[in-house]
Write an enzyme that holds these catalytic residues in place. Structure first.
Site, short mmCIF file in Angstrom:
data_model
loop_
_atom_site.label_atom_id
_atom_site.label_comp_id
_atom_site.label_asym_id
_atom_site.label_seq_id
_atom_site.Cartn_x
_atom_site.Cartn_y
_atom_site.Cartn_z
N LYS A 91 0.87 -1.19 0.00
CA LYS A 91 0.00 0.00 0.00
C LYS A 91 0.90 1.24 0.00
CE LYS A 91 -3.99 1.89 2.59
NZ LYS A 91 -4.88 1.66 3.75
N SER A 166 -9.82 1.54 2.67
CA SER A 166 -8.97 2.37 1.85
C SER A 166 -7.88 1.57 1.11
CB SER A 166 -8.28 3.42 2.72
OG SER A 166 -7.42 2.80 3.66
N SER A 190 -9.96 -0.84 6.89
CA SER A 190 -9.36 -0.62 5.57
C SER A 190 -8.64 -1.82 4.98
CB SER A 190 -8.41 0.57 5.61
OG SER A 190 -9.14 1.77 5.61
#
Lengths: 487, 500
Positions: A91, A166, A190
C-alpha cells in the site's frame, strides 16, 4: 472498457493458482524460478492494470533485479528466506527507501523516503519481491478507494464496482493476480472491508503486534498493518514474518511474532463462537445468509455458538469519527510545504500554508482535518474528543464481557457486497456506515480478520469477519482455517 | 507552557491570595510584585529526546538530523531513557515528587516545528510539587518540571527586527529540534527581582551540580520566561504578563524591574494591565508586545498516541535519588563551616558555583589553612577548572607560611599568581628564590624603632590616639625592610609599643 461480470471467484489464472506458501517452498528448493513468478504477475499487470488501476507505481525493474538475485542465491546454494520469490504489493502509505511514497495524495507526490518501513524490511529480509505501490483512498481515508488523488481502483471481479477501501489497490492487486500477496493498513476496516469485497483473506492484527514504523500515520492509536492473501495459510505465514516487537515503534508489543501456521490444522472442536444478538442493523440479506452459513459450518465442525451482547457497538462509528480525525488533524499537520512534498508559494508564511494544503489535500482529507481540529478545540474537547474516548472504553468493556463467554465473535465484514462507483460518494455518512462492523475492533485495539465465505448479490464474494481479543490471533486463525475448509 | 485553567504563575484568578507576602521594604511604592518563572533547560544527553541524532550545540547546521527529527512521514518517536533519568535527577534535586506520567501533543504551525506539534507533557508531568531554597531561607515552590522536545532554530534574514513577518527569507537549523528539554515552572512565590535572579542562579547551580545541563544562558541551553504582575498586598493577584527572550541573569532582574514599573505606572495612570506576551529587548532595556491573550493559540493538546505512559518504578527513583551529589546549598554550608566564613559569604558562593569547594577540603585535609585557601581560590582560580591544576599540597604550604608570618600577604599573593601560572611549585624554594622571608621579630623591632625615631611627630600623634597616624609609620617600616616586613606584624608591634 466493459465491466467484467462478477464470478465470485478470485481470478488466480495469472498467478497459476499459486499461493505464498507454494511459491516460497518451490523457489527455495529450486523447482520454481522467482523470475518466472514475477513475469506472470507483470504479464497480468500488462493485461489488466489499465482497467483496474491497482497501482500508483509498478517497480518492475527493481523487482526483476531482486527476483534474479534470489534465483542466483538459490542456485549458489545460499540460504533464502521464508518468502523467497513471493511477489508482494505494498500500500502506498508504507515508506520504501528511494521509491516514491504518495499516500495517493498530491501533497506527497514525488516524495521518496530515505528509509524502509519495518514491515518492508522484514519482508525483504525473507526474500519477498516488491511489485509496486498500490492505490488507496488519500491518506487511507475512505472505504472505496474513490478518494485517491490519482483516480479510483476498480474491483477486478466486476470493474463497475469498487474494491472497497482504503486499501483498495492492495486488495485489487491480489485479486487480479498482479501480486501473490499484499500489505494494507487498517484504521477502521481498511484491510478487512476490501478483502471482503474482493474475495480475499485480510487481517487486522492486534494493535502493537505489527510495527507502524514507516507507515504514514492516519489515526496513530488505531492504525495497524496487515496482509491480503488468497488463503488463510498465506495470511498466517505473512503474519509470522511481519509481526513481532520492533524497538523503533514505542507502541509495539514486546511479544515475538505468534506461530500461526501450526494452529491451522487444529480445527474448532470445543471452541465457543460468539453471535452478537444486538448487532447494528442494515446488513443486506445475502450477507446475513452467508453469516448464518458460517455459524452452521463451525457448529458442524464441533464448535458451539453462544449469544453475546455488544450494546456499545453502534456508538463505535461516532466515536471513531472523532478519534481518527482528531489524530489525523495532528498527523497531517506536518504537510506544510516547508520541508518536503508540495509547496505552493504565496506572499507570506500563513498564505503559503493555506495555499499548499488547499491544493494538496482532497475533499475527504480536508473534511476530516476540520472535524478533528474542531473535536480537539478548546471548549469542545470534552463534548467530542473526551466523550469519544469514553465510548472507546465502553466498547473495550463490552468486548471484555463478551469474551468471557466466547473465544471469537463472527459478524459480517461489510454490510453489503462490493457496491457500484458513485453509490456512496455523495453521502459521506452512507460511506462511513461501510465500517460499522470493523471499527469497534480498532477502537478496542483487538485482532480481527475477514475470510471469504460464499457469494451474495451478483455472485460477488461475501466476507465473514472473525473478531478476537487482543493477542487472540491463534484462535482467530483456527476459525478462519475452518471456514476456508468449509468452502 | 501555560495550561488551560491551571495557570502557573502570577495567576489572574480572582481568588488567588498568596500566603507569601513581601516585606515592607520589598514593596514598590506600596505595590507588591509577584513573579513566577518558567525555565527551559536543555538536558546534557548524548542524543535527542526521541531519536539517535546527536544533541550537540554549535555544529554545522542540519548535520544532526534524521527522519524523526525532521518529522518525516512514518517516523516514530522512541523515548531516550537517559533524558528521563536526567529529568528525574533534576526533579529530585528540586524536592519534587516523581510520578507516573504521559506525553501530549501541543499542536501549532511554525516552520521550525517539523511535525507541527511539540511532544510535551500536559496534565501528568514527570516531576511535581517541589521547592527551591534561596539564600536567607526563602522557599520558592516548584509546581512542575516536565520533559519536552526543543524546536529547531529559525534565522530570519532581511526585513524588520529579525522576525518572520517582513523578512526576505528564513533559514532553519534542525540540529536543535528534538533536543530534550525540561521546563521548570515555579509557583508565583517570588517577590523581588533580586529573588528572581537568585532563583535562576540557584537553579543553575543545581543543574550543574547534578549534571543535568550545561545551563549556558548565552548558548540558549537555559532560557527564562518571566511572569510578572503587581497588586496591593492582601488583594488578589494582578493580571500577569509573560516576558520572553530573557537571556541572562542580569536581564531577568532588569526585565522584571522594567515591567513592574510599567505596570505600576499604567495602573496609577488609570490604565488596566492586559494579559500579554511580551518580548524583552535587552539593548533598549524595555518590553514590547508580542501578542495579547485574545489571539493566543489553541494548542489542542491530546495524548501522544505514538508513545506509551512512562511510570518510573520505585527502585529506579530510589537509585537516582541515592546517586544525587551534594547540592550547592548543602555544599555552601559545609564550606562555610570548614573555612569559618559566613553562610552568606560571597567567597563561599563563588567557590561552590565553580565547584572548587572539594578542592578546599583537600587543602584542609593535608593540613592547610582553609580560611586562607578559600580566599586564594576565590581570587586566583576563576579560570581554573573544578579540580585546579595546582596540587592541593602547594596551596596548603602557601597558606601555612602566610599564617605563620613567614610571608607577608603581598608576598603570598605574588607566589599564588606564580603557582597558578606554573600549575604548582615548591613554595618554600620559590619564596627563597625571591628573597621572600618574613623578618624575624628581633630584626623587625629594630626597624620599627628606627621608623619611630625618624618620625617622632607621627609617633606622638599615634600615641595620643590618632589611629590614622599609624599609616606613615607602617609605610616607613615597609620601606626600611624593603617590603619584607609583614604589615600585620608591624601594626601589632606598634600597638604594643604605644600601649606599654
Amino acid at each position: 472498457m466493459s465491466p467484467t461480470q462478477g464470478t465470485g471467484r478470485v481470478d488466480r489464472a495469472h498467478s497459476a493458482g499459486r499461493t505464498v506458501v507454494d511459491i516460497a517452498a518451490a523457489v527455495a528448493n529450486g523447482s520454481l524460478s522467482a523470475v518466472a513468478v514475477l513475469e506472470e504477475n507483470l504479464a497480468a499487470i500488462a493485461a489488466r492494470e489499465s482497467e483496474v488501476h491497482a497501482f500508483n507505481l509498478v517497480t518492475s525493474d527493481r523487482a526483476r533485479e531482486r527476483a534474479t538475485q534470489i534465483d542466483a542465491d538459490v542456485q549458489a546454494g545460499k540460504k533464502v528466506g521464508r518468502l523467497a520469490g513471493v511477489t508482494i504489493a505494498l500500500k502506498d502509505n508504507m515508506c520504501t527507501r528511494g521509491v516514491e511514497t504518495t499516500c495517493s495524495s498530491k501533497i506527497l507526490a514525488g516524495w521518496k523516503p530515505p528509509y524502509d518501513a519495518t514491515v518492508v524490511r522484514r519482508l525483504a529480509d525473507e526474500g519477498a519481491v516488491f511489485v509496486g505501490k498500490t492505490n488507496l483512498d488519500e491518506f487511507a481515508m475512505g472505504s472505496s478507494t474513490e478518494n485517491s488523488a490519482f483516480g479510483p481502483t476498480r474491483n477486478p471481479l466486476d470493474t463497475s464496482r469498487v474494491p472497497g477501501g482504503s486499501s483498495g489497490g492492495s486488495a485489487a492487486a491480489v485479486a487480479a493476480g498482479f501480486a501473490t500477496a499484499s500489505l494494507g493498513s487498517d484504521t477502521g476496516g481498511s484491510i478487512r472491508q476490501p478483502a471482503a469485497l474482493c474475495g480475499l483473506v485480510g487481517v487486522k492484527p492486534t494493535y502493537g503486534m505489527v510495527s507502524r514504523q514507516g507507515l504514514v500515520a492516519f489515526g496513530s492509536s488505531l492504525d495497524q498493518i496487515g496482509p491480503f492473501t488468497t488463503t488463510v495459510a498465506d495470511a498466517a505465514l505473512m503474519m509470522e514474518v511481519i509481526a513481532g516487537h520492533d524497538p523503533l515503534d514505542s507502541t509495539s508489543l514486546p511479544q515475538p511474532a505468534p506461530a500461526l501456521l501450526p494452529v491451522l490444522s487444529q480445527g474448532v472442536k470445543g471452541m465457543r463462537i460468539g453471535r452478537i444478538t444486538d448487532m447494528p442493523e442494515g446488513s443486506s440479506p445475502d450477507v446475513l445468509a452467508q453469516l448464518e452459513a458460517a455459524f452452521d459450518a463451525l457448529r458442524a465442525a464441533g464448535a458451539t455458538v453462544v449469544d453475546v451482547q455488544m450494546p456499545s457497538m453502534s456508538y463505535g462509528l461516532t466515536a471513531y469519527y472523532l478519534v481518527a480525525p482528531a489524530e489525523a488533524s495532528s498527523n497531517l499537520a506536518r504537510f506544510d510545504g516547508v520541508r518536503y512534498g508540495l509547496r505552493v508559494d504565496a506572499k507570506d508564511l500563513n498564505s503559503m500554508y493555506g495555499a499548499t494544503r488547499a491544493a494538496g489535500f482532497g475533499d475527504e482529507v480536508k473534511r476530516r482535518i476540520m472535524l478533528g481540529t474542531y473535536a480537539l478545540s478548546a471548549g469542545y474537547y470534552d463534548a467530542y474528543y473526551g466523550k469519544a474516548l469514553k465510548v472507546r472504553r465502553l466498547i473495550a468493556d463490552d468486548f471484555a464481557k463478551a469474551y468471557t463467554k466466547c473465544d471469537v465473535i463472527l459478524t459480517p465484514t461489510s454490510p453489503t457486497v462490493a457496491f457500484k462507483f458513485g453509490d456512496k460518494t455523495s453521502n459521506p455518512l452512507a460511506m462511513y456506515l461501510c465500517d460499522v462492523f470493523t471499527i469497534p475492533t480498532n477502537l478496542a485495539g483487538h485482532a480481527a480478520m475477514s475470510v471469504p465465505f460464499g457469494t451474495g448479490e451478483a455472485g460477488l464474494p461475501v466476507g465473514v469477519q472473525i473478531l478476537a481479543p487482543a493477542l487472540g490471533e491463534a484462535p482467530m486463525f483456527r476459525v478462519a482455517a475452518e471456514l476456508e475448509r468449509a468452502q | 507552557m501555560t495550561i488551560a485553567s491551571n495557570t502557573s504563575s502570577g495567576a489572574s484568578a480572582s481568588v488567588n491570595l498568596s500566603s507569601i507576602v513581601a516585606t515592607a521594604e520589598q514593596l514598590i511604592d506600596g505595590w507588591e510584585l509577584v513573579v513566577g518563572l518558567e525555565v527551559h533547560v536543555e538536558l546534557a544527553t548524548k542524543t535527542k529526546l526521541f531519536s539517535a541524532s546527536a544533541n550537540r550545540f554549535g555544529d554545522e547546521p542540519n548535520t544532526h538530523i534524521d527522519p524523526v527529527t525532521l518529522g518525516l512521514p512514518g517516523a516514530l518517536p522512541v523515548l531516550n531513557r537517559h533524558a528521563v533519568e536526567l529529568a528525574m535527577r533534576l526533579g529530585l534535586a528540586l524536592n519534587c515528587r516523581v510520578q507516573p506520567c504521559t506525553f501530549h501533543r501541543k499542536n501549532y504551525f511554525y516552520p521550525d516545528l517539523p511535525k507541527a506539534y511539540q511532544i510535551s507533557q500536559y496534565d501528568q508531568p514527570l516531576n511535581i510539587d517541589g521547592w527551591l531554597m534561596l539564600p536567607g531561607d526563602v522557599r520558592i515552590g516548584v509546581e512542575r518540571a516536565h520533559l519536552e522536545e526543543d524546536t529547531g532554530k529559525s534565522t530570519h534574514a532581511g526585513g524588520a527586527e529579525g522576525r518572520i513577518q517582513g523578512s526576505d527569507y528564513s533559514l532553519i537549523d534542525f540540529n536543535r529540534a528534538g533536543v530534550p528539554l525540561v521546563e521548570i515552572v515555579s509557583r508565583p512565590d517570588i517577590r523581588t527581582s533580586d529573588q528572581a535572579k537568585q532563583y535562576v542562579s540557584e537553579l543553575r547551580g543545581i543543574l550543574l551540580a547534578v549534571g543535568a545541563s550545561d545551563a549556558k544562558m548565552e548558548e540558549g541551553s537555559m532560557r527564562c520566561d518571566v511572569n510578572v504582575s503587581v497588586h496591593k498586598p492582601g488583594t488578589p493577584f494582578g493580571t500577569r504578563c509573560e516576558i520572553k527572550n530573557v537571556n541572562s541573569i542580569r536581564s531577568v532582574g532588569r526585565a522584571i524591574d522594567y515591567e513592574a514599573r510599567r505596570q505600576i505606572d499604567l495602573i496609577n495612570g488609570g490604565g488596566v494591565v492586559k494579559q500579554q506576551t511580551l518580548h524583552w529587548d535587552d539593548s533598549a532595556g524595555r518590553t514590547n508586545v508580542l501578542r495579547t491573550k485574545e489571539d493566543a493559540d489553541d494548542y489542542r493538546y491530546f495524548l501522544e498516541p505514538d508513545l506509551v505512559p512512562l511510570a518510573p518504578d520505585a527502585a529506579w527513583i530510589e537509585r537516582v535519588r541515592a546517586a544525587l551529589p551534594p547540592l550547592p546549598a548543602a555544599r555552601r554550608a559545609v564550606l562555610a563551616t570548614l573555612t569559618g566564613a559566613g553562610k552568606e559569604s560571597e567567597a563561599v558562593a563563588v567557590v561552590v558555583e565553580r565547584g572548587q569547594d572539594e578542592y578546599i577540603s583537600a587543602v584542609a585535609k593535608v593540613g592547610g589553612d582553609a580560611a586562607r585557601a578559600l580566599i586564594y581560590v576565590q581570587q586566583a582560580f576563576a579560570e581554573e577548572p573544578a579540580t585546579p591544576r595546582v596540587p592541593a599540597g602547594d596551596i596548603a604550604a602557601l597558606s601555612l607560611m602566610e599564617k605563620n608570618a613567614k610571608l607577608t600577604s603581598t608576598q603570598a599573593k605574588t607566589l599564588l599568581a606564580e603557582l597558578v601560572a606554573n600549575g604548582g611549585g615548591d613554595v618554600l624554594a620559590m619564596a627563597k628564590a625571591k628573597g621572600f622571608e618574613a623578618m624575624a621579630t628581633e630584626a623587625l623591632e629594630s626597624i620599627v624603632d628606627q621608623a619611630i625615631a625618624a618620625d617622632p611627630q607621627a609617633w606622638a600623634k599615634y600615641k595620643a590616639g590618632e589611629q590614622k597616624a599609624i599609616g606613615a609609620l607602617v609605610g616607613a617600616v615597609m620601606k626600611l625592610s624593603a617590603g619584607k616586613a609583614d604589615g600585620k606584624a608591624v601594626t601589632a608591634l606598634l600597638q604594643a609599643k604605644a600601649s606599654s
